[in-house]
Write a protein that holds these residues in place. Structure first.
Motif, PDB file in Angstrom:
ATOM      1  N   THR A   1       5.697  17.154   0.126  1.00 34.85           N
ATOM      2  CA  THR A   1       6.997  16.513   0.124  1.00 34.85           C
ATOM      3  C   THR A   1       6.867  15.179   0.858  1.00 34.85           C
ATOM      4  O   THR A   1       6.288  15.116   1.933  1.00 34.85           O
ATOM      5  CB  THR A   1       8.032  17.420   0.811  1.00 34.85           C
ATOM      6  OG1 THR A   1       8.005  18.704   0.182  1.00 34.85           O
ATOM      7  CG2 THR A   1       9.424  16.854   0.706  1.00 34.85           C
ATOM      8  N   ASP A   2       7.372  14.117   0.240  1.00 38.53           N
ATOM      9  CA  ASP A   2       7.228  12.780   0.811  1.00 38.53           C
ATOM     10  C   ASP A   2       8.531  12.015   0.688  1.00 38.53           C
ATOM     11  O   ASP A   2       9.573  12.583   0.378  1.00 38.53           O
ATOM     12  CB  ASP A   2       6.060  12.033   0.153  1.00 38.53           C
ATOM     13  CG  ASP A   2       6.253  11.845  -1.352  1.00 38.53           C
ATOM     14  OD1 ASP A   2       7.372  12.031  -1.856  1.00 38.53           O
ATOM     15  OD2 ASP A   2       5.263  11.510  -2.019  1.00 38.53           O
TER      16      ASP A   2
ATOM     17  N   GLU B   1      13.949  21.542   0.410  1.00 43.47           N
ATOM     18  CA  GLU B   1      14.718  22.378   1.329  1.00 43.47           C
ATOM     19  C   GLU B   1      14.106  22.278   2.720  1.00 43.47           C
ATOM     20  O   GLU B   1      13.109  22.946   3.014  1.00 43.47           O
ATOM     21  CB  GLU B   1      14.744  23.825   0.837  1.00 43.47           C
ATOM     22  CG  GLU B   1      15.433  23.972  -0.513  1.00 43.47           C
ATOM     23  CD  GLU B   1      15.376  25.376  -1.082  1.00 43.47           C
ATOM     24  OE1 GLU B   1      14.712  26.251  -0.500  1.00 43.47           O
ATOM     25  OE2 GLU B   1      16.020  25.595  -2.125  1.00 43.47           O
ATOM     26  N   GLY B   2      14.666  21.386   3.520  1.00 41.18           N
ATOM     27  CA  GLY B   2      14.169  21.199   4.872  1.00 41.18           C
ATOM     28  C   GLY B   2      12.752  20.668   4.925  1.00 41.18           C
ATOM     29  O   GLY B   2      11.980  21.035   5.801  1.00 41.18           O
ATOM     30  N   GLY B   3      12.409  19.803   3.984  1.00 40.29           N
ATOM     31  CA  GLY B   3      11.075  19.217   3.960  1.00 40.29           C
ATOM     32  C   GLY B   3      10.045  20.027   3.190  1.00 40.29           C
ATOM     33  O   GLY B   3       8.880  19.653   3.131  1.00 40.29           O
ATOM     34  N   ILE B   4      10.486  21.118   2.597  1.00 36.81           N
ATOM     35  CA  ILE B   4       9.578  21.965   1.815  1.00 36.81           C
ATOM     36  C   ILE B   4      10.116  22.067   0.394  1.00 36.81           C
ATOM     37  O   ILE B   4      11.277  22.403   0.179  1.00 36.81           O
ATOM     38  CB  ILE B   4       9.447  23.370   2.427  1.00 36.81           C
ATOM     39  CG1 ILE B   4       8.877  23.259   3.840  1.00 36.81           C
ATOM     40  CG2 ILE B   4       8.581  24.262   1.551  1.00 36.81           C
ATOM     41  CD1 ILE B   4       8.893  24.547   4.610  1.00 36.81           C
TER      42      ILE B   4
ATOM     43  N   ASN C   1      15.700  13.023  -1.309  1.00 34.90           N
ATOM     44  CA  ASN C   1      17.020  13.450  -1.771  1.00 34.90           C
ATOM     45  C   ASN C   1      16.964  14.429  -2.933  1.00 34.90           C
ATOM     46  O   ASN C   1      17.972  14.657  -3.595  1.00 34.90           O
ATOM     47  CB  ASN C   1      17.851  12.231  -2.148  1.00 34.90           C
ATOM     48  CG  ASN C   1      18.232  11.401  -0.948  1.00 34.90           C
ATOM     49  OD1 ASN C   1      17.456  11.245  -0.024  1.00 34.90           O
ATOM     50  ND2 ASN C   1      19.423  10.865  -0.938  1.00 34.90           N
ATOM     51  N   CYS C   2      15.812  14.993  -3.177  1.00 35.80           N
ATOM     52  CA  CYS C   2      15.673  15.971  -4.268  1.00 35.80           C
ATOM     53  C   CYS C   2      16.296  17.302  -3.850  1.00 35.80           C
ATOM     54  O   CYS C   2      16.052  17.784  -2.738  1.00 35.80           O
ATOM     55  CB  CYS C   2      14.191  16.163  -4.595  1.00 35.80           C
ATOM     56  SG  CYS C   2      13.907  17.376  -5.912  1.00 35.80           S
TER      57      CYS C   2
ATOM     58  N   LYS D   1       0.830  -1.198   0.000  1.00 35.26           N
ATOM     59  CA  LYS D   1       0.000   0.000   0.000  1.00 35.26           C
ATOM     60  C   LYS D   1       0.868   1.252   0.000  1.00 35.26           C
ATOM     61  O   LYS D   1       1.911   1.301   0.644  1.00 35.26           O
ATOM     62  CB  LYS D   1      -0.916   0.031   1.224  1.00 35.26           C
ATOM     63  CG  LYS D   1      -1.889  -1.110   1.301  1.00 35.26           C
ATOM     64  CD  LYS D   1      -3.049  -0.898   0.384  1.00 35.26           C
ATOM     65  CE  LYS D   1      -4.071  -2.021   0.593  1.00 35.26           C
ATOM     66  NZ  LYS D   1      -5.213  -1.864  -0.225  1.00 35.26           N
ATOM     67  N   ILE D   2       0.395   2.228  -0.737  1.00 31.50           N
ATOM     68  CA  ILE D   2       1.011   3.548  -0.723  1.00 31.50           C
ATOM     69  C   ILE D   2      -0.074   4.547  -0.327  1.00 31.50           C
ATOM     70  O   ILE D   2      -1.250   4.341  -0.603  1.00 31.50           O
ATOM     71  CB  ILE D   2       1.639   3.921  -2.086  1.00 31.50           C
ATOM     72  CG1 ILE D   2       0.596   3.877  -3.209  1.00 31.50           C
ATOM     73  CG2 ILE D   2       2.816   3.003  -2.396  1.00 31.50           C
ATOM     74  CD1 ILE D   2       1.103   4.416  -4.538  1.00 31.50           C
TER      75      ILE D   2
END
Length: 119
Positions: free
Chosen positions: A40-41, A51-54, A46-47, A33-34
Motif C-alpha cells: 500500500t502506497d 483498510e488502515g494501510g493494509i 483513498n482506495c 523519481k518514484i
C-alpha cells in the motif's frame, strides 16, 4: 501500469480525485523519481480497499505489481523517473501484448482493453 489507462473512473469520488492529483503531479514533472514498492502506497491512500494501510485485495495487487516489475526487469525498491517507468511499461508490457496476462482479471480491465489497442 494503471496510469497508462486511467480515465477518472474508480471506486469513489475520493479515490478518483486523489488518483487524478497524483497522475497530474507525475505528468507535470515526469523526471521526478518514484520508488517502486509492492505494498500500500501513496496511490492507494483513498482506495476503499485500503483498510488502515493494509489492502484487502493485497494478494491480487501484489501479483500485478510483481509481474510488472518482472516484465520491466525492475525490483521492489528501485527508484527511477516516472518517465522511464512509463516508457518501460509501454515497451516491455503494452507493446509486447502482456498487459492482459498481468492484470486481465482486474475489475477495470474493460477500460484498459480498448485503450491498449489505441497505443
Amino acid at each position: 501500469m494503471c496510469f497508462q489507462f486511467y480515465e477518472g473512473k474508480g471506486y469513489s469520488e475520493d479515490f478518483t480525485d486523489h488518483m487524478g492529483r497524483v497522475i497530474t503531479q507525475l505528468r507535470k514533472d515526469p523526471s521526478q523519481k518514484i520508488r517502486l514498492i509492492v505494498a500500500t502506497d501513496v496511490v492507494c491512500a483513498n482506495c476503499p480497499n485500503n483498510e488502515g494501510g493494509i489492502c484487502n485485495s493485497l494478494e491480487k495487487v501484489k501479483r500485478y505489481d510483481e509481474e510488472v516489475l518482472k516484465a520491466c526487469d525492475l525490483v521492489e525498491g528501485d527508484e527511477i523517473s516516472f518517465a522511464k517507468f512509463t516508457q518501460l511499461v509501454r515497451s516491455e508490457i503494452i507493446e509486447k501484448g502482456l498487459r492482459s496476462s498481468i492484470c486481465g482479471d482486474c475489475s477495470w480491465d474493460y477500460i484498459c482493453r480498448p485503450k491498449e489497442k489505441e497505443l
